[in-house]
Design a protein around this motif. Structure first.
Motif, PDB file in Angstrom:
ATOM      1  N   THR A 128      78.474  -2.372 -13.145  1.00 27.11           N
ATOM      2  CA  THR A 128      77.227  -2.239 -13.897  1.00 27.11           C
ATOM      3  C   THR A 128      76.440  -1.026 -13.425  1.00 27.11           C
ATOM      4  N   SER A 129      76.341  -0.811 -12.126  1.00 31.74           N
ATOM      5  CA  SER A 129      75.613   0.349 -11.621  1.00 31.74           C
ATOM      6  C   SER A 129      76.291   1.648 -12.048  1.00 31.74           C
ATOM      7  N   LYS A 130      77.627   1.666 -12.094  1.00 27.70           N
ATOM      8  CA  LYS A 130      78.331   2.866 -12.553  1.00 27.70           C
ATOM      9  C   LYS A 130      78.067   3.115 -14.021  1.00 27.70           C
ATOM     10  N   GLU A 131      78.041   2.054 -14.826  1.00 28.98           N
ATOM     11  CA  GLU A 131      77.728   2.211 -16.247  1.00 28.98           C
ATOM     12  C   GLU A 131      76.301   2.722 -16.440  1.00 28.98           C
ATOM     13  N   HIS A 132      75.377   2.233 -15.621  1.00 31.58           N
ATOM     14  CA  HIS A 132      73.993   2.700 -15.731  1.00 31.58           C
ATOM     15  C   HIS A 132      73.884   4.181 -15.378  1.00 31.58           C
ATOM     16  N   VAL A 164      74.603  10.760 -19.523  1.00 29.70           N
ATOM     17  CA  VAL A 164      74.891  11.156 -20.908  1.00 29.70           C
ATOM     18  C   VAL A 164      73.592  11.345 -21.690  1.00 29.70           C
ATOM     19  N   TYR A 165      72.629  10.455 -21.514  1.00 32.75           N
ATOM     20  CA  TYR A 165      71.361  10.570 -22.237  1.00 32.75           C
ATOM     21  C   TYR A 165      70.598  11.825 -21.802  1.00 32.75           C
ATOM     22  N   ALA A 166      70.605  12.115 -20.490  1.00 31.19           N
ATOM     23  CA  ALA A 166      69.928  13.326 -20.018  1.00 31.19           C
ATOM     24  C   ALA A 166      70.626  14.582 -20.526  1.00 31.19           C
ATOM     25  N   THR A 167      71.947  14.552 -20.627  1.00 33.70           N
ATOM     26  CA  THR A 167      72.672  15.717 -21.161  1.00 33.70           C
ATOM     27  C   THR A 167      72.342  15.951 -22.619  1.00 33.70           C
ATOM     28  N   LEU A 192      63.352   6.815 -23.953  1.00 33.50           N
ATOM     29  CA  LEU A 192      63.972   5.696 -23.247  1.00 33.50           C
ATOM     30  C   LEU A 192      63.839   5.914 -21.739  1.00 33.50           C
ATOM     31  N   ARG A 193      63.500   4.851 -21.021  1.00 32.16           N
ATOM     32  CA  ARG A 193      63.329   4.932 -19.579  1.00 32.16           C
ATOM     33  C   ARG A 193      64.307   4.032 -18.823  1.00 32.16           C
ATOM     34  N   GLU A 194      64.709   2.931 -19.402  1.00 32.99           N
ATOM     35  CA  GLU A 194      65.587   1.987 -18.746  1.00 32.99           C
ATOM     36  C   GLU A 194      67.041   2.318 -19.028  1.00 32.99           C
ATOM     37  N   ALA A 195      67.892   2.110 -18.009  1.00 33.99           N
ATOM     38  CA  ALA A 195      69.319   2.384 -18.172  1.00 33.99           C
ATOM     39  C   ALA A 195      69.961   1.421 -19.163  1.00 33.99           C
ATOM     40  N   ASP A 196      69.445   0.181 -19.232  1.00 27.26           N
ATOM     41  CA  ASP A 196      70.001  -0.769 -20.195  1.00 27.26           C
ATOM     42  C   ASP A 196      69.769  -0.305 -21.623  1.00 27.26           C
ATOM     43  N   SER A 197      68.579   0.249 -21.903  1.00 32.02           N
ATOM     44  CA  SER A 197      68.289   0.738 -23.255  1.00 32.02           C
ATOM     45  C   SER A 197      69.180   1.928 -23.602  1.00 32.02           C
ATOM     46  N   LEU A 211      71.988   2.031 -26.633  1.00 27.28           N
ATOM     47  CA  LEU A 211      72.012   3.074 -27.661  1.00 27.28           C
ATOM     48  C   LEU A 211      73.389   3.731 -27.751  1.00 27.28           C
ATOM     49  N   LEU A 212      74.030   3.972 -26.597  1.00 27.95           N
ATOM     50  CA  LEU A 212      75.265   4.749 -26.578  1.00 27.95           C
ATOM     51  C   LEU A 212      76.521   3.911 -26.726  1.00 27.95           C
ATOM     52  N   CYS A 213      76.440   2.599 -26.478  1.00 27.34           N
ATOM     53  CA  CYS A 213      77.652   1.768 -26.455  1.00 27.34           C
ATOM     54  C   CYS A 213      77.618   0.615 -27.442  1.00 27.34           C
ATOM     55  N   THR A 214      76.603   0.522 -28.293  1.00 27.09           N
ATOM     56  CA  THR A 214      76.518  -0.547 -29.292  1.00 27.09           C
ATOM     57  C   THR A 214      76.838   0.029 -30.667  1.00 27.09           C
TER      58      THR A 214
END
Length: 342
Positions: free
Chosen positions: A4-8, A14-17, A31-36, A40-43
């Motif tokens: 989970t930490s690696k996915e976050h 990816v979002y910052a890039t 977006l501020r949270e890694a879950d959000s 966005l990127l995996c749903t």
């Protein structure tokens, strides 16, 4: 937890890039949270498909004209076209539609997006930015405030030649200036310190002291140097012998051979000596081990008697005492028996 930490971390990267590349599809999301970011990127969603299409179009601009028509016809055709592009980039296969639509595992999707983003140029509109930057630079150079500086740079009034070179170019010879007293004193101090350091180094080099030097220990390096010097001296003597003494003597000059019986004998003796020393060392180690074992046998209580452990010496003393008592008792009984003739 580690996955989970690696996915976050991948989601945030990816979002910052995407924000760095000025992707319009992530502007205004904040977006501020890694879950959000991971959602966005995996749903599976149309927004995620548009982001993937934007990345592919940024890598290959010719896709920007082809993808809108496919989006209007059938979403499956768009996913298939993106899968074909991923195969061309050697990042997926044409049948990996789950990876394109967002139904694969999040870690694999994030890795796929990260690899695609590494292929995107630093700036999508680099030609327009460079053109705008060039026009801004020209405007800044030719503005009225910078025009005097530009004119001065094109026609400089400062002579770049140093004074001594200018004098030589004009036919004047510049006389060398005499060294000052401070410079002489500094150079003298430097020379004296260098001389002291050399003398100290000479004292540390034992082999430079000549006859007063203490005899050094034998080493293979010293033997190699001695043999090399001997070979050079013999080669020089051979040349002199051939040129000057050949006519007076019919013998051949001496030659240094690499395989002589002297060196072979010395090597054999040294090898035998080393072997004998090794044997003596092993015998000494075995003797020490045997002594320790014998001491342990004599000193450690290892033998049971009457419910207690006793050492070997104590046990031997007890057995000797019992045997002595038995013999004395036996001799006393024999003395009371009548003597008969055989």
């Amino acid at each position: 937890m580690a996955a989970t930490s690696k996915e976050h971390r991948l989601s945030q990267h990816v979002y910052a890039t995407l924000q760095t590349l000025s992707c319009s599809l992530v502007e205004g999301l904040y977006l501020r949270e890694a879950d959000s970011m991971q959602e966005l990127l995996c749903t599976p969603s149309q927004h995620r498909t548009d982001i993937l299409a934007w990345i592919c179009s940024s890598i290959c601009p010719s896709l920007s004209k082809k993808l809108p028509s496919l989006r209007s016809k059938d979403p499956i055709s768009l996913s298939q076209e993106l899968a074909v592009f991923g195969q061309e980039m050697m990042l997926c296969r044409t049948d990996d539609l789950d990876l394109i639509t967002g139904r694969a595992c999040p870690l694999r999707q994030l890795w796929f997006l990260e690899q695609l983003l590494t292929l995107v140029p630093d700036s999508v509109d680099s030609s327009e930015d460079s053109r705008a930057g060039g026009e801004g630079l020209l405007k800044e150079l030719f503005c009225p405030e910078a025009l005097p500086h530009l004119t001065h740079a094109l026609t400089p009034t400062l002579n770049p030649w140093p004074s001594d070179i200018r004098g030589a170019r004009k036919g004047q010879r510049s006389l060398p200036s005499r060294p000052r007293g401070e410079e002489v004193a500094g150079v003298t101090a430097l020379l004296e310190s260098t001389l002291a350091a050399l003398e100290q180094l000479h004292d540390q080099c034992v082999f430079l002291r000549g006859e007063e030097a203490s005899p050094s220990r034998f080493s293979v390096c010293a033997l190699r140097v001695a043999v090399s010097d001997l070979a050079q001296m013999m080669s020089v003597f051979s040349r002199v012998y051939d040129t000057d003494f050949r006519s007076y003597c019919s013998r051949d000059p001496p030659s240094l051979r690499s395989h002589t019986h002297i060196f072979s004998t010395v090597h054999r003796l040294l090898t035998a000596c080393n072997t004998e020393l090794e044997v003596l060392r092993q015998v000494s180690e075995v003797s020490v081990c045997l002594s320790d074992t014998v001491n342990e046998v004599h000193s450690d209580p290892c033998y049971w008697s009457h419910g207690h452990k006793h050492t070997l010496s104590t046990q031997l003393e007890h057995l000797t005492k019992r045997y002595t008592e038995f013999l004395s008792l036996h001799h006393g009984t024999d003395s009371k028996l009548p003597l008969t003739e055989p």
